[in-house]
Write an enzyme that holds these catalytic residues in place. Structure first.
Site, PDB file in Angstrom:
ATOM      1  N   GLY A 150     -12.059  59.664  18.635  1.00 50.35           N
ATOM      2  CA  GLY A 150     -13.703  59.226  18.506  1.00 50.35           C
ATOM      3  C   GLY A 150     -14.311  60.318  17.690  1.00 50.35           C
ATOM      4  O   GLY A 150     -13.564  61.329  17.256  1.00 50.35           O
ATOM      5  N   LYS A 151     -15.565  60.246  17.450  1.00 48.24           N
ATOM      6  CA  LYS A 151     -16.279  61.100  16.626  1.00 48.24           C
ATOM      7  C   LYS A 151     -17.722  61.010  16.924  1.00 48.24           C
ATOM      8  O   LYS A 151     -18.298  59.868  17.405  1.00 48.24           O
ATOM      9  CB  LYS A 151     -16.261  61.354  15.279  1.00 48.24           C
ATOM     10  N   GLY A 152     -18.748  62.141  17.019  1.00 49.83           N
ATOM     11  CA  GLY A 152     -19.999  61.798  17.186  1.00 49.83           C
ATOM     12  C   GLY A 152     -20.887  62.633  16.069  1.00 49.83           C
ATOM     13  O   GLY A 152     -20.262  63.509  15.567  1.00 49.83           O
TER      14      GLY A 152
END
Length: 459
Positions: free
Chosen positions: A115-117
């Site tokens: 995941g990444k933000g």
């Protein structure tokens, strides 16, 4: 997924399709259909979440700031990946970084997905209370998709333990009575973070380089001598003489890697250049890295930019433009800044024969191909900069067990994990014509493909 990652995943699956020893139960048309499914699954994210954070500034204005959370794949475990605060953040970048996290965790056998933000801001332009508000809003907007067993953010460019502390506190207030300590990693030690987390990525980057060009080659020297692989020749040449190193980026990753090189007793390292967003500092006799680390710690993170600053702090260096570092005549480049630093317009000017990716995707696909054809060894991000997520996993475990490791235990566990991965991929890399990035992707895709097949998700 970006063209770079997508292409290499496709190439990995093409190679595995022809390897009948891999997933031997799949044959004929069924095999082709299953691999078509794999391309589809691994080339697209599961979820892309986007919001505009409503932030009231101290000057009375209200702004709306774009923010993202991309959840690429959770086949191996909860989504895991940092939150980046930077003005260049965009959906494609965050999606690409999330896919890299999926592959990185698979390669190193960390039981997380990818995941990444990201938040589209320059954090230097906001006051502390405003940043605090941005962190709280981010968690509130994405609270339904985050959680200890769902999606666990961590620091990235522009964020650190302060931001993770704020975010975990907000998550706790939103979910009273629910487990919260493992909802974010990279927190301050006093707030449940792990010792060594801040230094983990930089230490892992340097350990990967050191193990590859000292421990592994020393153990396998006879085998190397009989190997005609172009990468083996490059490695042997650089393992038997002193090395000059330049480090692009002097933040948490680059400064720690530079300090590790400065203090290393195994290799004859000499860090002759470092750079940040403002400047390159060069000294052919080697820079005083401890003095530079002390300076940036005391001066809000920036390297000295004037002769006066250098003189007052007893640092001997020549000041260059920040981008000059990439084309210096050195043996090794540590790339610990941002994406796409080496590209078609400067690749022909690169003189280093070894590149170590401390940042994510600092070399474009075209530049990667050009350099690899010349026998340049590129130690890819997926292999080199996994120290952060590995220690984040240790922090997550410690939070669940409420038992905490000392710093020596953390680094020993980190190095053991990375050594296991290196011992898996290096023999194949030095034994066949594939660049190291391709070898790492093949191993990661094999892991993911096997689990997806066992879970019945390919048909």
């Amino acid at each position: 997924m970006s063209s770079t990652t997508g292409t290499i995943v496709q190439q990995s699956l093409d190679a595995l399709l022809e390897d009948e020893a891999f997933l031997p139960d799949l044959q004929g048309q069924t095999r082709k259909q299953a691999f078509t499914s794999l391309v589809s699954i691994l080339s697209t994210p599961n979820h892309v979440h986007k919001a505009f954070l409503r932030i009231a500034l101290e000057n009375g204005k209200v702004v709306r700031i774009p923010a993202f959370r991309v959840q690429h794949n959770n086949t191996l475990g909860p989504y895991k990946g940092g939150i980046r605060f930077h003005e260049s953040v965009n959906e494609d970048e965050v999606t690409n970084l999330a896919s890299l996290m999926t592959l990185k965790n698979a390669l190193h056998e960390v039981p997380f997905g990818g995941g990444k933000g990201g938040v589209v801001i320059n954090p230097r332009e906001f006051k502390i209370k405003e940043l605090h508000s941005i962190c709280k809003r981010y968690v509130r907007y994405f609270s339904d998709v985050l959680g200890t067993d769902k999606d666990i953010p961590a620091p990235d460019v522009g964020t650190g333990d302060r931001e993770m502390d704020w975010m975990m506190a907000e998550y706790k207030s939103i979910h009273p009575g629910m487990p919260y300590r493992g909802s974010f990693t990279g927190k301050s030690v006093v707030n449940g973070g792990s010792l060594g987390r801040r230094e983990a990525t930089g230490k892992g980057v340097y350990f990967t380089f050191r193990y590859m060009f000292h421990d592994f080659i020393k153990e396998q020297k006879k085998w190397f001598s009989n190997n005609e692989n172009v990468f083996s020749k490059t490695a042997l040449d650089h393992a038997e003489r002193p090395l000059t190193i330049a480090v692009q980026g002097f933040g948490n990753v680059g400064s720690v890697a530079a300090l590790e090189a400065y203090n290393c007793d195994h290799l004859q390292n000499k860090v002759v250049a470092v750079s940040d967003r403002n400047v390159t500092l060069y000294n052919s006799d080697g820079l005083d890295i401890p003095a530079l680390v002390k300076y940036v710690t005391e001066k809000n993170g920036d390297l000295p930019t004037t002769e006066k600053d250098l003189e007052q702090n007893g640092i001997k260096a020549v000041i260059h433009d920040r981008d000059d570092l990439l084309t210096l005549d050195v043996d090794v480049l540590f790339l610990a800044a941002l994406e796409d630093q080496i590209h078609k317009d400067n690749v022909d000017d690169i003189k280093a024969r070894i590149l170590v990716e401390g940042a994510n995707s600092p070399v474009t696909r075209e530049a990667d191909t050009t350099l690899s054809e010349k026998g340049v060894i590129i130690v890819p991000d997926i292999l080199a900069n996994a120290g952060g997520v590995i220690v984040s996993y240790l922090e997550w475990l410690q939070g669940r067990e409420t038992q905490f490791y000392d710093e020596e235990q953390v680094f020993n566990l980190l190095f053991d994990k990375m050594k296991h991965t290196l011992d898996t991929v290096l023999p194949q890399f030095f034994g066949d014509p594939f660049p190291l990035r391709q070898n790492c992707y093949i191993h990661a895709v094999m892991k993911l493909s096997t689990i997806l097949y066992r879970q019945g998700k390919l048909y």
